[in-house]
Design an enzyme around this catalytic site. Sequence first.
Site, PDB file in Angstrom:
ATOM      1  N   ASP A 170       0.884  -1.177   0.000  1.00 33.29           N
ATOM      2  CA  ASP A 170       0.000   0.000   0.000  1.00 33.29           C
ATOM      3  C   ASP A 170       0.913   1.216   0.000  1.00 33.29           C
ATOM      4  O   ASP A 170       1.654   1.437   0.955  1.00 33.29           O
ATOM      5  CB  ASP A 170      -0.866  -0.034   1.271  1.00 33.29           C
ATOM      6  CG  ASP A 170      -1.713   1.215   1.432  1.00 33.29           C
ATOM      7  OD1 ASP A 170      -2.613   1.203   2.292  1.00 33.29           O
ATOM      8  OD2 ASP A 170      -1.464   2.209   0.713  1.00 33.29           O
ATOM      9  N   GLY A 173      -9.638   4.969  -5.687  1.00 32.52           N
ATOM     10  CA  GLY A 173      -8.350   4.293  -5.900  1.00 32.52           C
ATOM     11  C   GLY A 173      -7.226   4.823  -5.034  1.00 32.52           C
ATOM     12  O   GLY A 173      -7.415   5.147  -3.859  1.00 32.52           O
ATOM     13  N   VAL A 174      -6.048   4.918  -5.635  1.00 39.19           N
ATOM     14  CA  VAL A 174      -4.884   5.356  -4.845  1.00 39.19           C
ATOM     15  C   VAL A 174      -5.038   6.826  -4.441  1.00 39.19           C
ATOM     16  O   VAL A 174      -4.600   7.234  -3.356  1.00 39.19           O
ATOM     17  CB  VAL A 174      -3.575   5.103  -5.638  1.00 39.19           C
ATOM     18  CG1 VAL A 174      -3.409   6.037  -6.807  1.00 39.19           C
ATOM     19  CG2 VAL A 174      -2.368   5.158  -4.712  1.00 39.19           C
ATOM     20  N   ASP A 175      -5.732   7.608  -5.256  1.00 40.12           N
ATOM     21  CA  ASP A 175      -5.995   9.025  -4.931  1.00 40.12           C
ATOM     22  C   ASP A 175      -6.778   9.108  -3.616  1.00 40.12           C
ATOM     23  O   ASP A 175      -6.420   9.838  -2.684  1.00 40.12           O
ATOM     24  CB  ASP A 175      -6.804   9.634  -6.084  1.00 40.12           C
ATOM     25  CG  ASP A 175      -6.857  11.151  -6.066  1.00 40.12           C
ATOM     26  OD1 ASP A 175      -7.551  11.721  -6.927  1.00 40.12           O
ATOM     27  OD2 ASP A 175      -6.193  11.761  -5.202  1.00 40.12           O
ATOM     28  N   SER A 223      -2.642   5.206 -14.164  1.00 39.34           N
ATOM     29  CA  SER A 223      -3.637   4.929 -15.214  1.00 39.34           C
ATOM     30  C   SER A 223      -4.064   3.476 -15.324  1.00 39.34           C
ATOM     31  O   SER A 223      -4.952   3.158 -16.142  1.00 39.34           O
ATOM     32  CB  SER A 223      -3.141   5.385 -16.609  1.00 39.34           C
ATOM     33  OG  SER A 223      -3.193   6.793 -16.715  1.00 39.34           O
ATOM     34  N   THR A 224      -3.475   2.563 -14.542  1.00 39.52           N
ATOM     35  CA  THR A 224      -3.798   1.130 -14.721  1.00 39.52           C
ATOM     36  C   THR A 224      -5.014   0.691 -13.910  1.00 39.52           C
ATOM     37  O   THR A 224      -5.341  -0.495 -13.874  1.00 39.52           O
ATOM     38  CB  THR A 224      -2.601   0.239 -14.336  1.00 39.52           C
ATOM     39  OG1 THR A 224      -2.320   0.417 -12.936  1.00 39.52           O
ATOM     40  CG2 THR A 224      -1.378   0.573 -15.169  1.00 39.52           C
ATOM     41  N   TYR A 251      -8.545   4.299 -14.950  1.00 41.32           N
ATOM     42  CA  TYR A 251      -8.302   4.857 -16.295  1.00 41.32           C
ATOM     43  C   TYR A 251      -8.066   3.777 -17.338  1.00 41.32           C
ATOM     44  O   TYR A 251      -7.850   4.065 -18.511  1.00 41.32           O
ATOM     45  CB  TYR A 251      -7.156   5.866 -16.242  1.00 41.32           C
ATOM     46  CG  TYR A 251      -7.564   7.245 -15.713  1.00 41.32           C
ATOM     47  CD1 TYR A 251      -8.878   7.495 -15.288  1.00 41.32           C
ATOM     48  CD2 TYR A 251      -6.658   8.288 -15.631  1.00 41.32           C
ATOM     49  CE1 TYR A 251      -9.249   8.730 -14.804  1.00 41.32           C
ATOM     50  CE2 TYR A 251      -7.021   9.545 -15.160  1.00 41.32           C
ATOM     51  CZ  TYR A 251      -8.327   9.748 -14.741  1.00 41.32           C
ATOM     52  OH  TYR A 251      -8.695  10.997 -14.265  1.00 41.32           O
TER      53      TYR A 251
HETATM   54  N1  APR Z   1      -1.259   1.580  -3.073  1.00 45.26           N
HETATM   55  C1  APR Z   1      -0.674   1.260  -4.256  1.00 45.26           C
HETATM   56  N2  APR Z   1      -1.362   1.108  -5.409  1.00 45.26           N
HETATM   57  C2  APR Z   1      -2.714   1.266  -5.346  1.00 45.26           C
HETATM   58  C3  APR Z   1      -3.397   1.600  -4.148  1.00 45.26           C
HETATM   59  C4  APR Z   1      -2.606   1.755  -2.979  1.00 45.26           C
HETATM   60  N3  APR Z   1      -3.163   2.073  -1.789  1.00 45.26           N
HETATM   61  N4  APR Z   1      -4.734   1.690  -4.425  1.00 45.26           N
HETATM   62  C5  APR Z   1      -4.876   1.409  -5.726  1.00 45.26           C
HETATM   63  N5  APR Z   1      -3.671   1.150  -6.289  1.00 45.26           N
HETATM   64  C6  APR Z   1      -3.354   0.806  -7.676  1.00 45.26           C
HETATM   65  C7  APR Z   1      -4.469   0.233  -8.503  1.00 45.26           C
HETATM   66  O1  APR Z   1      -4.602  -1.152  -8.268  1.00 45.26           O
HETATM   67  C8  APR Z   1      -3.965   0.534  -9.910  1.00 45.26           C
HETATM   68  O2  APR Z   1      -3.051  -0.471 -10.332  1.00 45.26           O
HETATM   69  O3  APR Z   1      -3.021   2.019  -8.333  1.00 45.26           O
HETATM   70  C9  APR Z   1      -3.188   1.846  -9.739  1.00 45.26           C
HETATM   71  C10 APR Z   1      -3.907   3.074 -10.292  1.00 45.26           C
HETATM   72  O4  APR Z   1      -5.313   2.902 -10.140  1.00 45.26           O
HETATM   73  P1  APR Z   1      -6.276   4.165  -9.793  1.00 45.26           P
HETATM   74  O5  APR Z   1      -6.049   4.577  -8.402  1.00 45.26           O
HETATM   75  O6  APR Z   1      -7.649   3.759 -10.205  1.00 45.26           O
HETATM   76  O7  APR Z   1      -5.740   5.354 -10.719  1.00 45.26           O
HETATM   77  P2  APR Z   1      -5.913   5.594 -12.295  1.00 45.26           P
HETATM   78  O8  APR Z   1      -6.159   4.335 -13.039  1.00 45.26           O
HETATM   79  O9  APR Z   1      -4.741   6.443 -12.666  1.00 45.26           O
HETATM   80  O10 APR Z   1      -7.264   6.444 -12.371  1.00 45.26           O
HETATM   81  C11 APR Z   1      -7.234   7.746 -11.831  1.00 45.26           C
HETATM   82  O11 APR Z   1      -9.172   7.345 -10.494  1.00 45.26           O
HETATM   83  O12 APR Z   1      -9.126   7.493  -8.224  1.00 45.26           O
HETATM   84  C12 APR Z   1      -9.455   8.171  -9.365  1.00 45.26           C
HETATM   85  O13 APR Z   1      -9.148  10.487  -8.783  1.00 45.26           O
HETATM   86  C13 APR Z   1      -8.609   9.409  -9.538  1.00 45.26           C
HETATM   87  O14 APR Z   1      -9.933  10.185 -11.357  1.00 45.26           O
HETATM   88  C14 APR Z   1      -8.700   9.591 -11.017  1.00 45.26           C
HETATM   89  C15 APR Z   1      -8.656   8.169 -11.543  1.00 45.26           C
END
Ligand code: APR
Length: 208
Positions: A42, A64-66, A149-150, A153
């Site tokens: 994480d 997600g990670v955001d 983006s994985t 997105y």
């Molecule tokens: N730690 C590490 N990796 C993580 C975590 C975490 N706590 N949570 C999620 N991930 C991974 C996901 O499994 C994925 O492989 O981070 C990667 C990116 O996934 P997303 O968070 O969905 O980001 P993204 O695909 O870039 O989409 C961005 O999603 O959350 C919204 O505000 C964000 O609109 C934006 C969009």
Amino acid sequence: ASARSATCTYSSAIRADDNARARARIPGLIAMPLHLRAICADITTLALDAIVNAANSSLLGGGGVDGAIHRAAGPELLRECRLLDGCRVGDAKLTRGHRLPARHVIHSVGPVWQDGRHGEPELLASCYRRCIEVAAAAGLSSIAFPGISTGAYGYPVELAAPIAVTSVRTAAPLHPGLTDVVFCCYSEQHLAIYQRLLDGCDTDSDAR
Ligand code: APR
């Protein structure tokens, strides 16, 4: 703790001598080895100089990670983000880490996957390059990337991971102060993809 919260670190430093030669070409700089590694963790738990947030262009949080980073950092992070006036796709912006163990967050906005023919590869590469530049400009030495983006997105990880590793391998040697780059995966499957790339033993390509 769940498998995801465990750190399964495979340290795979790229060969220091190659890297030292690359850096030595920049006169007057002491060649420091650049360590690239992939872990399964994480990202909000990592006590590094910076963790990268896969944000959206508003920089006002999301899922997600955001969402995980904003939850862990606390409300002051959102207050600081509001002052940044958003972020363009492919760009990156720095904030403090607030309640996170990481000193800083570098917010980067990845491309939404369409079909790979709408500039997505170039924009994703730009995210990694700009995060390295922002970290270097702030004098940081360690940084962790999620798979930008994985997730939401939709960028296929088998296409995104080579772009991530190649972009970092190209950009990081230009910034000698940056010595530790972590690809922080959130699943064993993603980790295995990065591991093959870092070990340079991507047998799939050999098989072709
Ligand atoms: N730690 C590490 N990796 C993580 C975590 C975490 N706590 N949570 C999620 N991930 C991974 C996901 O499994 C994925 O492989 O981070 C990667 C990116 O996934 P997303 O968070 O969905 O980001 P993204 O695909 O870039 O989409 C961005 O999603 O959350 C919204 O505000 C964000 O609109 C934006 C969009």
